[in-house]
Motif scaffolding. Structure first.
Motif, PDB file in Angstrom:
ATOM      1  N   HIS A 216       0.848  -1.191   0.000  1.00 59.67           N
ATOM      2  CA  HIS A 216       0.000   0.000   0.000  1.00 59.67           C
ATOM      3  C   HIS A 216       0.876   1.231   0.000  1.00 59.67           C
ATOM      4  CE1 HIS A 216       0.854  -0.004   4.339  1.00 59.67           C
ATOM      5  NE2 HIS A 216       0.627   1.281   4.265  1.00 59.67           N
ATOM      6  N   GLN A 217       0.289   2.304  -0.440  1.00 61.32           N
ATOM      7  CA  GLN A 217       1.054   3.528  -0.581  1.00 61.32           C
ATOM      8  C   GLN A 217       0.185   4.704  -0.173  1.00 61.32           C
ATOM      9  OE1 GLN A 217       2.785   3.757  -4.417  1.00 61.32           O
ATOM     10  NE2 GLN A 217       3.720   5.763  -4.086  1.00 61.32           N
ATOM     11  N   ILE A 218       0.721   5.529   0.715  1.00 60.76           N
ATOM     12  CA  ILE A 218      -0.034   6.695   1.165  1.00 60.76           C
ATOM     13  C   ILE A 218       0.155   7.816   0.155  1.00 60.76           C
ATOM     14  CG2 ILE A 218      -0.227   8.446   2.959  1.00 60.76           C
ATOM     15  CD1 ILE A 218       0.702   6.327   4.943  1.00 60.76           C
ATOM     16  N   MET A 219      -0.946   8.309  -0.352  1.00 58.61           N
ATOM     17  CA  MET A 219      -0.873   9.353  -1.366  1.00 58.61           C
ATOM     18  C   MET A 219      -0.817  10.726  -0.715  1.00 58.61           C
ATOM     19  SD  MET A 219      -0.966   7.322  -3.817  1.00 58.61           S
ATOM     20  CE  MET A 219      -1.104   8.375  -5.269  1.00 58.61           C
ATOM     21  N   SER A 220      -1.619  10.891   0.327  1.00 55.37           N
ATOM     22  CA  SER A 220      -1.607  12.179   1.006  1.00 55.37           C
ATOM     23  C   SER A 220      -2.021  11.967   2.451  1.00 55.37           C
ATOM     24  CB  SER A 220      -2.572  13.159   0.338  1.00 55.37           C
ATOM     25  OG  SER A 220      -3.895  12.914   0.765  1.00 55.37           O
ATOM     26  N   GLN A 221      -1.629  12.915   3.275  1.00 58.72           N
ATOM     27  CA  GLN A 221      -1.901  12.791   4.701  1.00 58.72           C
ATOM     28  C   GLN A 221      -1.823  14.191   5.279  1.00 58.72           C
ATOM     29  OE1 GLN A 221       0.820  10.107   6.602  1.00 58.72           O
ATOM     30  NE2 GLN A 221       0.449  10.912   8.645  1.00 58.72           N
ATOM     31  N   GLN A 222      -2.942  14.655   5.838  1.00 61.06           N
ATOM     32  CA  GLN A 222      -2.932  16.028   6.361  1.00 61.06           C
ATOM     33  C   GLN A 222      -4.042  16.216   7.384  1.00 61.06           C
ATOM     34  OE1 GLN A 222      -4.426  18.817   3.271  1.00 61.06           O
ATOM     35  NE2 GLN A 222      -4.586  16.979   1.984  1.00 61.06           N
ATOM     36  N   LYS A 223      -3.801  17.179   8.256  1.00 62.58           N
ATOM     37  CA  LYS A 223      -4.848  17.580   9.186  1.00 62.58           C
ATOM     38  C   LYS A 223      -5.671  18.658   8.511  1.00 62.58           C
ATOM     39  CE  LYS A 223      -3.609  18.217  13.643  1.00 62.58           C
ATOM     40  NZ  LYS A 223      -2.654  18.486  14.776  1.00 62.58           N
ATOM     41  N   LYS A 224      -6.955  18.469   8.472  1.00 60.06           N
ATOM     42  CA  LYS A 224      -7.778  19.549   7.931  1.00 60.06           C
ATOM     43  C   LYS A 224      -9.196  19.462   8.452  1.00 60.06           C
ATOM     44  CE  LYS A 224      -8.898  17.415   3.437  1.00 60.06           C
ATOM     45  NZ  LYS A 224      -8.813  17.603   1.974  1.00 60.06           N
ATOM     46  N   THR A 225      -9.933  20.507   8.175  1.00 61.00           N
ATOM     47  CA  THR A 225     -11.309  20.554   8.645  1.00 61.00           C
ATOM     48  C   THR A 225     -12.169  19.660   7.775  1.00 61.00           C
ATOM     49  OG1 THR A 225     -10.951  22.858   9.281  1.00 61.00           O
ATOM     50  CG2 THR A 225     -13.228  22.081   9.194  1.00 61.00           C
ATOM     51  N   PRO A 226     -12.846  18.721   8.388  1.00 62.26           N
ATOM     52  CA  PRO A 226     -13.648  17.769   7.604  1.00 62.26           C
ATOM     53  C   PRO A 226     -14.850  18.441   6.966  1.00 62.26           C
ATOM     54  CG  PRO A 226     -13.385  17.038   9.896  1.00 62.26           C
ATOM     55  CD  PRO A 226     -12.935  18.452   9.823  1.00 62.26           C
ATOM     56  N   THR A 227     -15.376  17.799   5.966  1.00 63.98           N
ATOM     57  CA  THR A 227     -16.620  18.264   5.375  1.00 63.98           C
ATOM     58  C   THR A 227     -17.733  18.107   6.395  1.00 63.98           C
ATOM     59  OG1 THR A 227     -17.119  16.064   4.560  1.00 63.98           O
ATOM     60  CG2 THR A 227     -15.881  17.488   3.094  1.00 63.98           C
ATOM     61  N   ALA A 228     -18.808  18.790   6.143  1.00 56.95           N
ATOM     62  CA  ALA A 228     -19.917  18.783   7.098  1.00 56.95           C
ATOM     63  C   ALA A 228     -20.417  17.367   7.355  1.00 56.95           C
ATOM     64  CB  ALA A 228     -21.051  19.660   6.577  1.00 56.95           C
ATOM     65  N   SER A 229     -20.536  16.577   6.296  1.00 60.20           N
ATOM     66  CA  SER A 229     -21.096  15.234   6.481  1.00 60.20           C
ATOM     67  C   SER A 229     -20.163  14.372   7.334  1.00 60.20           C
ATOM     68  CB  SER A 229     -21.347  14.580   5.119  1.00 60.20           C
ATOM     69  OG  SER A 229     -20.125  14.284   4.493  1.00 60.20           O
ATOM     70  N   VAL A 230     -18.864  14.530   7.135  1.00 59.16           N
ATOM     71  CA  VAL A 230     -17.916  13.773   7.946  1.00 59.16           C
ATOM     72  C   VAL A 230     -17.953  14.258   9.394  1.00 59.16           C
ATOM     73  CG1 VAL A 230     -15.467  13.308   8.333  1.00 59.16           C
ATOM     74  CG2 VAL A 230     -16.410  13.183   6.028  1.00 59.16           C
ATOM     75  N   ARG A 231     -18.052  15.573   9.573  1.00 52.41           N
ATOM     76  CA  ARG A 231     -18.139  16.110  10.936  1.00 52.41           C
ATOM     77  C   ARG A 231     -19.330  15.513  11.674  1.00 52.41           C
ATOM     78  NH1 ARG A 231     -16.711  21.269   9.176  1.00 52.41           N
ATOM     79  NH2 ARG A 231     -18.868  21.958   9.212  1.00 52.41           N
ATOM     80  N   THR A 232     -20.441  15.481  10.998  1.00 52.06           N
ATOM     81  CA  THR A 232     -21.633  14.913  11.613  1.00 52.06           C
ATOM     82  C   THR A 232     -21.401  13.456  11.958  1.00 52.06           C
ATOM     83  OG1 THR A 232     -22.908  16.341  10.157  1.00 52.06           O
ATOM     84  CG2 THR A 232     -24.100  14.587  11.320  1.00 52.06           C
ATOM     85  N   ARG A 233     -20.829  12.767  11.015  1.00 53.44           N
ATOM     86  CA  ARG A 233     -20.653  11.338  11.184  1.00 53.44           C
ATOM     87  C   ARG A 233     -19.693  11.006  12.312  1.00 53.44           C
ATOM     88  NH1 ARG A 233     -20.590   7.960   5.772  1.00 53.44           N
ATOM     89  NH2 ARG A 233     -21.037   5.896   6.618  1.00 53.44           N
ATOM     90  N   LEU A 234     -18.622  11.736  12.391  1.00 53.26           N
ATOM     91  CA  LEU A 234     -17.641  11.461  13.441  1.00 53.26           C
ATOM     92  C   LEU A 234     -17.919  12.269  14.712  1.00 53.26           C
ATOM     93  CD1 LEU A 234     -14.250  11.250  11.498  1.00 53.26           C
ATOM     94  CD2 LEU A 234     -15.780   9.423  12.165  1.00 53.26           C
ATOM     95  N   ARG A 235     -18.972  13.073  14.669  1.00 50.61           N
ATOM     96  CA  ARG A 235     -19.318  13.917  15.816  1.00 50.61           C
ATOM     97  C   ARG A 235     -18.144  14.780  16.254  1.00 50.61           C
ATOM     98  NH1 ARG A 235     -22.678   9.658  19.535  1.00 50.61           N
ATOM     99  NH2 ARG A 235     -24.222   9.100  17.973  1.00 50.61           N
ATOM    100  N   ILE A 236     -17.570  15.444  15.289  1.00 53.21           N
ATOM    101  CA  ILE A 236     -16.451  16.331  15.573  1.00 53.21           C
ATOM    102  C   ILE A 236     -16.975  17.755  15.637  1.00 53.21           C
ATOM    103  CG2 ILE A 236     -14.313  17.277  14.621  1.00 53.21           C
ATOM    104  CD1 ILE A 236     -13.828  14.580  13.321  1.00 53.21           C
TER     105      ILE A 236
END
Lengths: 230, 230
Positions: free
Chosen positions: B96-116
Motif C-alpha cells: 500500500h502507498q499513502i498518497m496524502s496525509q494532512q490535518k484539515k477541517t472535515p466536510t460537514a457530512s464527515v463532521r456529523t458522522r464522526l461527531r467532531i
DNA sequence: TAGTGGTCTAGACCACTCA
DNA sequence: GAGTGGTCTAGACCACTAT
C-alpha cells in the motif's frame, strides 16, 4: 433477574477483552477459573465463551485454552434482502410487473451455472419491482425447468416467481455476488435511469441438494445502498 | 461417538423441515416430546432448536411453541474484508502507498458522522492498495484525532493506518454500507480506471463506545465482486 | 393461568492437542 | 499423559405469552 446469566457474563467478558485487560492474542483464564470467579457453573462460562467465539472475538482450542483473536474482525451478518420487504420497509407501496416470460435456450454461462444439458431449454423471465409505481429493481431470472417442472403451470401473473419458488422449494441453499456495473441500454430503460450509470448488482444462484433451481440478477435503481451492522 | 449430539439432532430436524414433513409456518413438536422421541435430555433438543432459530429456519416463542419459518431466508454471514487479505487470497503481492496525509477541517457530512465539533480538524488520508503493483482499491479515510491523538506520532509509513488502529483500538464496532458509484476523475485516476466506470464502494464507520474513531471509503477496482455463501 | 421455551446447576465423561 | 474445551444429563426454576 439472575446476575449470572450467560448474557451478562458474556458482556462482562467482552468488556474485559475490549478494555485491553487481555491483550491481542493473549490467553485468557480457563473456564473453571472463570466459573469460580463469577460463582457460576462452568457450563454457563462455556456458553458465554462459545458465543464470543462465534462473534470472532476469541479463538478456542482444546488443551490450548481460549485466546483473544489476533485480528478481531467482527463478522457481519445480514439477511439476503427480499425486494418486496425492502420496499415496504422504506414505506413505499410494492408492486411487480412481469415484462417477459419465455422458454428458451440459456446462454452458455447460465447453462454451466444451472448444470442444464446443452439441448435443453429453461424459463427466462424479466421482472420490474416497483416502489410507489417507480422502478426499484430490475430482475432477470433463469429457472431450471427440469428441477421444477410444475412452474410452467403456476399462475405467475398472480404470485411472484420468487414467492412461488419459496413455497414450492422452500429450503434451498445458494450463493450471492455483489458488484457494480454500468447500466446498459436495457437496464437503464427498465430502471428509468441513464446508460452508463453505476448500478448495484446482486447475482444470486440457489440450489437444492445437487439440483440447481434458479439464478437471478437484480439490478437496483440509482443510489441504492446495502446497509449492514458490524 | 454419541448418536445424540445436538449436531446430529439439529441435522435430523433440519432434514425433517426441509423434506416438508412440517409445512411452512407449521408448529413442530415441543422440546419435551422431541426429547422423548430422540431419547435425550431436553437441553440437547433446546440447543439444536436454538441453532436452527439462529439460522432463520424456525421461530420460537414461549408458550407459542416452535414454528417453521414462513420465509425461510438463510442469513448470510460474511466477514468484513481486510484489503490485504483479499489481495493475498487471490495470490497477489500486497503493498500500500499513502498518497496524502494532512490535518484539515472535515466536510460537514464527515463532521456529523464522526461527531467532531465544527472548529476541530481531523486527519485525512488517501491510500492506494496495490495487488502485484497494480491498483486494487483506493481508500479515503478520516480519523478523529480527539479520539486517537496518538495517531499523530505513529509511523504510518511503516505500518498501515488500518493495522495501527486495529492494534490500538482493536474492538470497535461499526457499520458498513455497500453501493455502486460512477468513478469521478480522482477515483478513476487513482485506480487507473476511466471516468464513469461503475465502482464498488464500501463505506465503513467505526466507533468505540460513544467515540467515533474513523470513517473510510474504499473504492475497488473495476470488476470487483464481493462473494458470500447463503 | 397454564404451557412452552430460556436458562442455571452440578456432575460426568469424552476428544482433542500440546508438551 | 495431562490439561482444556465440548457436550450430555437430570432436575429445577424462571419468563414470557397465548388463550
Amino acid at each position: 433477574m439472575t446476575a449470572n446469566s450467560h448474557h451478562n457474563i458474556r458482556q462482562v467478558l467482552r468488556e474485559r477483552i475490549e478494555s485491553g485487560e487481555w491483550a491481542l492474542g493473549a490467553l485468557i483464564p480457563g473456564e473453571l477459573a472463570l466459573a469460580v470467579e463469577y460463582r457460576c457453573a462452568r457450563t454457563t462460562i462455556n456458553r458465554a465463551l462459545q458465543t464470543l467465539a462465534d462473534e470472532g472475538l476469541v479463538v478456542r482450542k482444546r488443551k490450548g485454552g481460549t485466546r483473544v483473536c489476533q485480528m478481531p474482525v467482527r463478522h457481519a451478518k445480514f439477511e439476503i434482502p427480499i425486494v418486496r420487504e425492502q420496499v415496504e420497509v422504506i414505506g413505499s407501496k410494492y408492486r411487480h410487473q412481469i415484462m417477459s416470460q419465455q422458454k428458451k435456450t440459456p446462454t452458455a454461462s447460465v447453462r454451466t451455472r444451472l448444470r442444464i444439458p446443452d439441448a435443453k431449454k429453461a424459463l427466462f423471465m424479466e421482472t420490474i419491482h416497483l416502489a410507489d409505481e417507480r422502478p426499484y429493481a430490475y430482475e432477470e431470472r433463469w429457472v431450471n425447468i427440469q428441477a421444477v417442472p410444475k412452474i410452467m403451470d403456476a399462475p405467475l401473473d398472480q404470485i411472484s416467481v420468487n414467492e412461488w419458488l419459496v413455497k414450492t422449494v422452500p429450503f434451498s441453499s445458494g450463493d450471492v455476488v455483489f458488484s457494480a456495473v454500468n447500466a446498459d441500454k436495457r437496464v437503464a430503460g427498465a430502471l428509468e435511469s441513464k446508460v452508463g450509470n453505476a448500478i448495484f448488482l446482486v447475482d444470486r444462484t440457489t440450489w437444492l441438494g445437487e439440483e440447481f433451481i434458479t439464478t437471478i440478477k437484480l439490478y437496483y435503481r440509482d443510489g441504492y445502498q446495502l446497509y449492514s451492522q458490524l
